[in-house]
Design a protein around this motif. Sequence first.
Motif, PDB file in Angstrom:
ATOM      1  N   TYR A  81       0.917  -1.271  -0.007  1.00  0.00           N
ATOM      2  CA  TYR A  81       0.011   0.027   0.058  1.00  0.00           C
ATOM      3  C   TYR A  81       0.829   1.246   0.109  1.00  0.00           C
ATOM      4  O   TYR A  81       0.481   2.246  -0.794  1.00  0.00           O
ATOM      5  CB  TYR A  81      -0.863  -0.137   1.224  1.00  0.00           C
ATOM      6  CG  TYR A  81      -1.748   1.322   1.371  1.00  0.00           C
ATOM      7  CD1 TYR A  81      -2.901   1.473   0.848  1.00  0.00           C
ATOM      8  CD2 TYR A  81      -1.257   2.304   2.235  1.00  0.00           C
ATOM      9  CE1 TYR A  81      -3.865   2.322   1.009  1.00  0.00           C
ATOM     10  CE2 TYR A  81      -1.773   3.337   2.333  1.00  0.00           C
ATOM     11  CZ  TYR A  81      -3.196   3.620   1.780  1.00  0.00           C
ATOM     12  OH  TYR A  81      -4.213   4.829   1.976  1.00  0.00           O
ATOM     13  N   LEU A  82       1.988   1.361   0.973  1.00  0.00           N
ATOM     14  CA  LEU A  82       2.877   2.323   0.846  1.00  0.00           C
ATOM     15  C   LEU A  82       3.547   2.732  -0.079  1.00  0.00           C
ATOM     16  O   LEU A  82       3.913   3.681  -0.677  1.00  0.00           O
ATOM     17  CB  LEU A  82       3.520   2.202   2.209  1.00  0.00           C
ATOM     18  CG  LEU A  82       2.873   2.486   3.600  1.00  0.00           C
ATOM     19  CD1 LEU A  82       3.660   1.985   4.752  1.00  0.00           C
ATOM     20  CD2 LEU A  82       2.335   3.954   3.688  1.00  0.00           C
ATOM     21  N   LEU A  83       4.010   1.337  -0.586  1.00  0.00           N
ATOM     22  CA  LEU A  83       4.922   1.517  -2.026  1.00  0.00           C
ATOM     23  C   LEU A  83       3.923   2.129  -3.222  1.00  0.00           C
ATOM     24  O   LEU A  83       4.597   3.095  -3.902  1.00  0.00           O
ATOM     25  CB  LEU A  83       5.490   0.126  -2.449  1.00  0.00           C
ATOM     26  CG  LEU A  83       6.563   0.156  -3.413  1.00  0.00           C
ATOM     27  CD1 LEU A  83       7.767   0.712  -3.241  1.00  0.00           C
ATOM     28  CD2 LEU A  83       6.795  -1.473  -3.632  1.00  0.00           C
ATOM     29  N   ASN A  84       2.805   1.791  -3.346  1.00  0.00           N
ATOM     30  CA  ASN A  84       1.958   2.169  -4.364  1.00  0.00           C
ATOM     31  C   ASN A  84       1.956   3.804  -4.296  1.00  0.00           C
ATOM     32  O   ASN A  84       1.816   4.286  -5.251  1.00  0.00           O
ATOM     33  CB  ASN A  84       0.626   1.377  -4.489  1.00  0.00           C
ATOM     34  CG  ASN A  84      -0.362   1.837  -5.433  1.00  0.00           C
ATOM     35  OD1 ASN A  84       0.095   1.774  -6.835  1.00  0.00           O
ATOM     36  ND2 ASN A  84      -1.198   2.703  -4.978  1.00  0.00           N
ATOM     37  N   LYS A  85       1.140   4.113  -3.057  1.00  0.00           N
ATOM     38  CA  LYS A  85       1.333   5.362  -2.669  1.00  0.00           C
ATOM     39  C   LYS A  85       2.726   6.261  -2.859  1.00  0.00           C
ATOM     40  O   LYS A  85       2.568   7.380  -3.464  1.00  0.00           O
ATOM     41  CB  LYS A  85       0.792   5.709  -1.292  1.00  0.00           C
ATOM     42  CG  LYS A  85       0.340   7.181  -0.872  1.00  0.00           C
ATOM     43  CD  LYS A  85      -0.255   7.131   0.389  1.00  0.00           C
ATOM     44  CE  LYS A  85      -0.570   8.924   0.896  1.00  0.00           C
ATOM     45  NZ  LYS A  85      -1.205   8.913   2.041  1.00  0.00           N
ATOM     46  N   GLY A  86       3.770   5.824  -2.484  1.00  0.00           N
ATOM     47  CA  GLY A  86       4.882   6.349  -2.699  1.00  0.00           C
ATOM     48  C   GLY A  86       5.022   6.813  -4.202  1.00  0.00           C
ATOM     49  O   GLY A  86       5.691   7.847  -4.341  1.00  0.00           O
ATOM     50  N   TYR A  87       5.041   5.710  -4.937  1.00  0.00           N
ATOM     51  CA  TYR A  87       5.153   6.023  -6.322  1.00  0.00           C
ATOM     52  C   TYR A  87       4.283   6.898  -7.048  1.00  0.00           C
ATOM     53  O   TYR A  87       4.681   7.628  -8.074  1.00  0.00           O
ATOM     54  CB  TYR A  87       5.283   4.563  -7.122  1.00  0.00           C
ATOM     55  CG  TYR A  87       6.735   3.933  -6.896  1.00  0.00           C
ATOM     56  CD1 TYR A  87       8.061   4.780  -7.273  1.00  0.00           C
ATOM     57  CD2 TYR A  87       7.022   2.635  -6.293  1.00  0.00           C
ATOM     58  CE1 TYR A  87       9.177   3.946  -7.258  1.00  0.00           C
ATOM     59  CE2 TYR A  87       8.233   1.915  -6.262  1.00  0.00           C
ATOM     60  CZ  TYR A  87       9.261   2.657  -6.466  1.00  0.00           C
ATOM     61  OH  TYR A  87      10.566   2.022  -6.294  1.00  0.00           O
ATOM     62  N   TYR A  88       3.037   6.637  -6.520  1.00  0.00           N
ATOM     63  CA  TYR A  88       2.005   7.713  -7.118  1.00  0.00           C
ATOM     64  C   TYR A  88       2.444   9.113  -6.980  1.00  0.00           C
ATOM     65  O   TYR A  88       2.175   9.872  -7.759  1.00  0.00           O
ATOM     66  CB  TYR A  88       0.461   7.167  -6.676  1.00  0.00           C
ATOM     67  CG  TYR A  88      -0.415   7.888  -7.194  1.00  0.00           C
ATOM     68  CD1 TYR A  88      -1.116   7.817  -8.650  1.00  0.00           C
ATOM     69  CD2 TYR A  88      -0.985   9.112  -6.480  1.00  0.00           C
ATOM     70  CE1 TYR A  88      -2.038   8.593  -9.111  1.00  0.00           C
ATOM     71  CE2 TYR A  88      -1.971  10.073  -6.800  1.00  0.00           C
ATOM     72  CZ  TYR A  88      -2.574   9.550  -8.213  1.00  0.00           C
ATOM     73  OH  TYR A  88      -3.448  10.209  -8.700  1.00  0.00           O
TER      74      TYR A  88
END
Length: 378
Positions: A81-88
Amino acid sequence: MDEFLVTATDQNGKTTTRMVTAENSQAVIALLEAEGCTEIILHTDDAGAVSTDVKQDDLEGVSAEDMVAFREKSAFGMFLYLLNKGYYKTRVVSFLSTIYVAYRLHHNSPHGFWFYAAVMTLVLPIVVAFYLAFLSVSRKYEMLIENWAWGRWDDVLELEPTLRGKIPDLELDARTAVALANTGRYDEGLETITAYENDSSTPRWMYLARLSEFYYCAGEIDNALAASQQAYEEAPDNPTVEFDYALLLLKLQTRLAEASRLMESVESKRLSDMLKMFLPFARGLSALNDGNYSNARENLLEAREQLQPFAAQPLIRQILDFNSAYLAIASANCGEPIEAVKHYQRAKKRLEAFGDELLLKRLETVMEKYTAVGAFQS
């Protein structure tokens, strides 16, 4: 004043999740209604606001919406979840960095400052997500709760010093006190929790609620009930305290009329979303005590369905196993031996590990009716 996580729709129709500081959960509702907000959802109850908040430094960069989402996620799910949000959030810079790095690698160009800066841009979201998901204070605290919920008392005591000063002292000491009592150091455990009796920063109802928990886990049921009643008398309008007292009465199968009255009062109040999910569990226990086994089974199955999405949380997994114990009792009395044995086997390991002798004895008593024909042999 404590912080409560809440979602609400403002006068312009915009729905947001944020932290609200107030004296208690009912004050949060009043405050938001005064602002003209509707569709108010409390994500934090009074007990949670007092005892389980992690220091803000550990939550830097994590939004209120993230905190709500984390309740349903495992460590790995939180990482993704955090990885996806970070890249977004860094999608433009990440896209340009990817092109730049690929270009330099394709042409076998020297790796200068800008190359390494681009690589760091791409790697940083992974590092941040990994830290928050697996190495943060929140995760260490979750490990302590996991050990506590399984009765791994030595592990609880080993983790406790690493969290000192990073989560509220009352929460940490309440968990530690139970661990001490269950490792032959009862007096030390009692002294640890009673140190908060005259602590002006701790609401008296909260102290008494944690004292009740200590007594119950130490097997002193009468003292647990007395402390829970005193907590309720200190804060009769607090739905969390009221619910906890009613639930203890239902577990102990005592003063059931009073428990029923308390539950009616709880259900008339504005509750947090998590507390609402526990209502079918309490209804199931009430029906079980009344001998209405079919209704009990129906409510307990509903409780499992509502709580299952939050099974990433150690205490929810513990409650689900307790719920299985009551489901086994209800199913056995409904003439469903196959279903009963499934719930029984799931619950027994937890009850033995945590040391809930009261519920284990009640469960085993029901199972004894069937062991003669082998229906419940594990």
